[in-house]
Structures are given as C-alpha cells and as structure tokens.
Scaffold this active site. Structure first.
Site, PDB file in Angstrom:
ATOM      1  N   ASP A   1      -0.096   5.150   0.737  1.00  0.00           N
ATOM      2  CA  ASP A   1      -0.354   6.137   1.795  1.00  0.00           C
ATOM      3  C   ASP A   1      -0.323   5.470   3.173  1.00  0.00           C
ATOM      4  O   ASP A   1      -1.125   4.580   3.456  1.00  0.00           O
ATOM      5  CB  ASP A   1      -1.748   6.756   1.612  1.00  0.00           C
ATOM      6  CG  ASP A   1      -1.848   7.586   0.341  1.00  0.00           C
ATOM      7  OD1 ASP A   1      -0.957   8.397   0.097  1.00  0.00           O
ATOM      8  OD2 ASP A   1      -2.843   7.420  -0.384  1.00  0.00           O
TER       9      ASP A   1
ATOM     10  N   ASP B   1       0.872  -1.165   0.000  1.00  0.00           N
ATOM     11  CA  ASP B   1       0.000   0.000   0.000  1.00  0.00           C
ATOM     12  C   ASP B   1       0.922   1.232   0.000  1.00  0.00           C
ATOM     13  O   ASP B   1       2.094   1.132   0.381  1.00  0.00           O
ATOM     14  CB  ASP B   1      -0.858  -0.054   1.269  1.00  0.00           C
ATOM     15  CG  ASP B   1      -1.636   1.205   1.484  1.00  0.00           C
ATOM     16  OD1 ASP B   1      -2.390   1.594   0.587  1.00  0.00           O
ATOM     17  OD2 ASP B   1      -1.485   1.811   2.557  1.00  0.00           O
TER      18      ASP B   1
HETATM   19  P1  B16 Z   1      -6.957   9.949  -3.803  1.00  0.00           P
HETATM   20  P2  B16 Z   1      -3.791   3.943  -0.083  1.00  0.00           P
HETATM   21  C1  B16 Z   1      -5.751   5.765  -0.181  1.00  0.00           C
HETATM   22  O1  B16 Z   1      -4.449   5.378  -0.478  1.00  0.00           O
HETATM   23  C2  B16 Z   1      -5.802   6.591   1.091  1.00  0.00           C
HETATM   24  O2  B16 Z   1      -5.463   5.792   2.211  1.00  0.00           O
HETATM   25  C3  B16 Z   1      -7.203   7.132   1.285  1.00  0.00           C
HETATM   26  O3  B16 Z   1      -7.238   7.943   2.457  1.00  0.00           O
HETATM   27  C4  B16 Z   1      -7.599   7.957   0.052  1.00  0.00           C
HETATM   28  O4  B16 Z   1      -8.932   8.441   0.186  1.00  0.00           O
HETATM   29  C5  B16 Z   1      -7.486   7.080  -1.193  1.00  0.00           C
HETATM   30  O5  B16 Z   1      -6.158   6.579  -1.298  1.00  0.00           O
HETATM   31  C6  B16 Z   1      -7.820   7.817  -2.459  1.00  0.00           C
HETATM   32  O6  B16 Z   1      -6.860   8.817  -2.660  1.00  0.00           O
HETATM   33  O7  B16 Z   1      -7.972  10.943  -3.388  1.00  0.00           O
HETATM   34  O8  B16 Z   1      -5.541  10.480  -3.869  1.00  0.00           O
HETATM   35  O9  B16 Z   1      -7.342   9.220  -5.087  1.00  0.00           O
HETATM   36  O10 B16 Z   1      -3.722   3.927   1.403  1.00  0.00           O
HETATM   37  O11 B16 Z   1      -4.688   2.882  -0.687  1.00  0.00           O
HETATM   38  O12 B16 Z   1      -2.435   4.013  -0.739  1.00  0.00           O
HETATM   39 MG    MG Z   2      -2.816   3.228   3.274  1.00  0.00          MG
END
Ligand code: B16
Ligand code: MG
Length: 213
Positions: A10, A8
C-alpha cells in the site's frame, strides 16, 4: 551487497493508501469521530486494529471490544468494495520498471505488507505471480514498526536480513526495516525520513537498479 528487495504494498506499488483513507473516513463520519488526512498519515503500515486504536483517540465515548471489532469489520467491508475496482492501471508510476529491472539482474523480490488484503490486491493488479515470496498481515502477529513481516519475507526468500533492501512509504515501515537489520528506501510519505538509508520522491524517481548494484 543487496541480494533481495522487499516491497511494501500500500502506497509503494499501488494506490490503495487512498482507499484506506476513504474507508476509515466513512466509518469515522458515521460514528461522528473527527478524522482527517493528517491523522491518516499515522495509520500507514499499521495493522487494522492498531489503526482503529489511533482513530479512537479522538472518540468522545468508550467502545466495547465487540463494538471495536464491528467498526474494523465495517471499515474493511468499505475498503474491500473500493479495492474491488483496482486494475493494473493503479500500479504506481515506476514500479513495474523497477520490478522488471531487478528480475533481469537476478535480484530476488518479495512483498512485505501489513495488509490482510494483500492476496486480493495482488490479484486485482495482476501481480499475484510476480514475486518470489509474499509476507503479509495474515502471517504475522506484530505489525510494523515490528520487523516481523520483513524478517518473514527474508526467510521465505532464503536471504539474510543484511542482504535485503526494503522499499517503504511509512515511517513505521522504515523503522521496522532498520530494526530487522535491513537497509531502507523511503518513498512517498517516507521520502523525507532522515533514518532511511536512501530516499526518493517516488519509485519513478528512485534509481533502485543503482542502489542494488
Ligand atoms: P488491512 P502496507 C498497510 O499496508 C497499510 O499501510 C495500513 O494503512 C493498513 O492499516 C494495514 O496495511 C492493514 O491493512 O486492513 O487491509 O489488513 O503499507 O504494510 O502494505
Ligand atoms: Mg505502505
């Protein structure tokens, strides 16, 4: 036998989870919608529009679909401003040691992120050429806890799900990995998740090289 590790992004490889919080908080404050870090925990791994739906549970008036799209776009603009400041220094402790150890052992590595901003984040932190495959929010229709992003990453790597280990900081991501038939290492906010196959406080504390032996 683990042949591949899907990370993953974030909250696992980089500190962008706090950028998401600050951007949503700014938007929610402007709309006078109560939002705090405990609600933010529910947004980990969840897509942008699904995150907005969770935030709007506390709203006192209904919003049209056009207004919702505008709020999500505004939050993303705030977020893109914040991630524009990222540098390789924002890679989380232990991440590069593990990535390098896996590569040295011939283990395939991929990104499996719900974020549509994945390409720009990887570029900012200097990891855009590091992974054998990148699966992200631009390529999927169902976000975590659906396993779609991880199954796509496995397919791009040419690996069976049972050969893959997912590293996740979100409970939704642990569920997605297990539903996809993969093993899961929970770190950060998912480090206490009893469903995770393995748990560690963070990547620096995880002996991933031992797990994939
Ligand atoms: P975006 P991951 C996720 O990333 C985040 O944890 C989540 O908080 C966010 O809403 C989602 O990506 C979408 O992100 O708005 O940049 O498309 O943890 O799956 O890497
Ligand atoms: Mg994450």
């Amino acid at each position: 036998m683990i042949q591949a590790v899907i990370f993953d992004l974030d909250g696992v490889l980089v500190t962008t989870d706090d950028c998401h919080y600050r951007a949503w908080k700014r938007m929610a404050d402007e709309e006078h919608i109560p939002f705090d870090r405990s609600i933010n925990e529910r947004l980990r791994g969840v897509s942008r529009m699904d995150s907005l739906a969770i935030i709007l549970e506390k709203a006192t008036k209904p919003y049209t679909e056009a207004e919702k799209a505008g709020m999500a776009a505004r939050k993303n603009a705030y977020y893109v401003d914040l991630i524009g400041l990222l540098t390789p220094k924002d890679i989380l402790p232990g991440a590069m040691d593990i990535v390098n150890a896996l590569k040295a052992r011939g283990i395939r590595i991929a990104i499996g992120s719900s974020s549509r901003n994945t390409p720009i984040i990887l570029q900012r932190i200097g990891l855009d050429k590091t992974f054998d495959a990148v699966a992200d929010g631009n390529q999927i229709t169902h976000s975590k806890p659906d396993p779609e992003v991880f199954l796509l990453a496995a397919r791009l790597l040419g690996c069976e799900p049972a050969e893959c280990l997912v590293v996740e900081d979100a409970d939704a991501g642990i569920e997605a990995a297990l539903r996809g038939g993969m093993k899961a290492l929970g770190v950060g906010s998912a480090s206490k998740n009893p469903l995770a196959t393995y748990r560690a406080e963070n990547l620096a504390a995880a002996n991933l090289a031992e797990i994939v032996q």
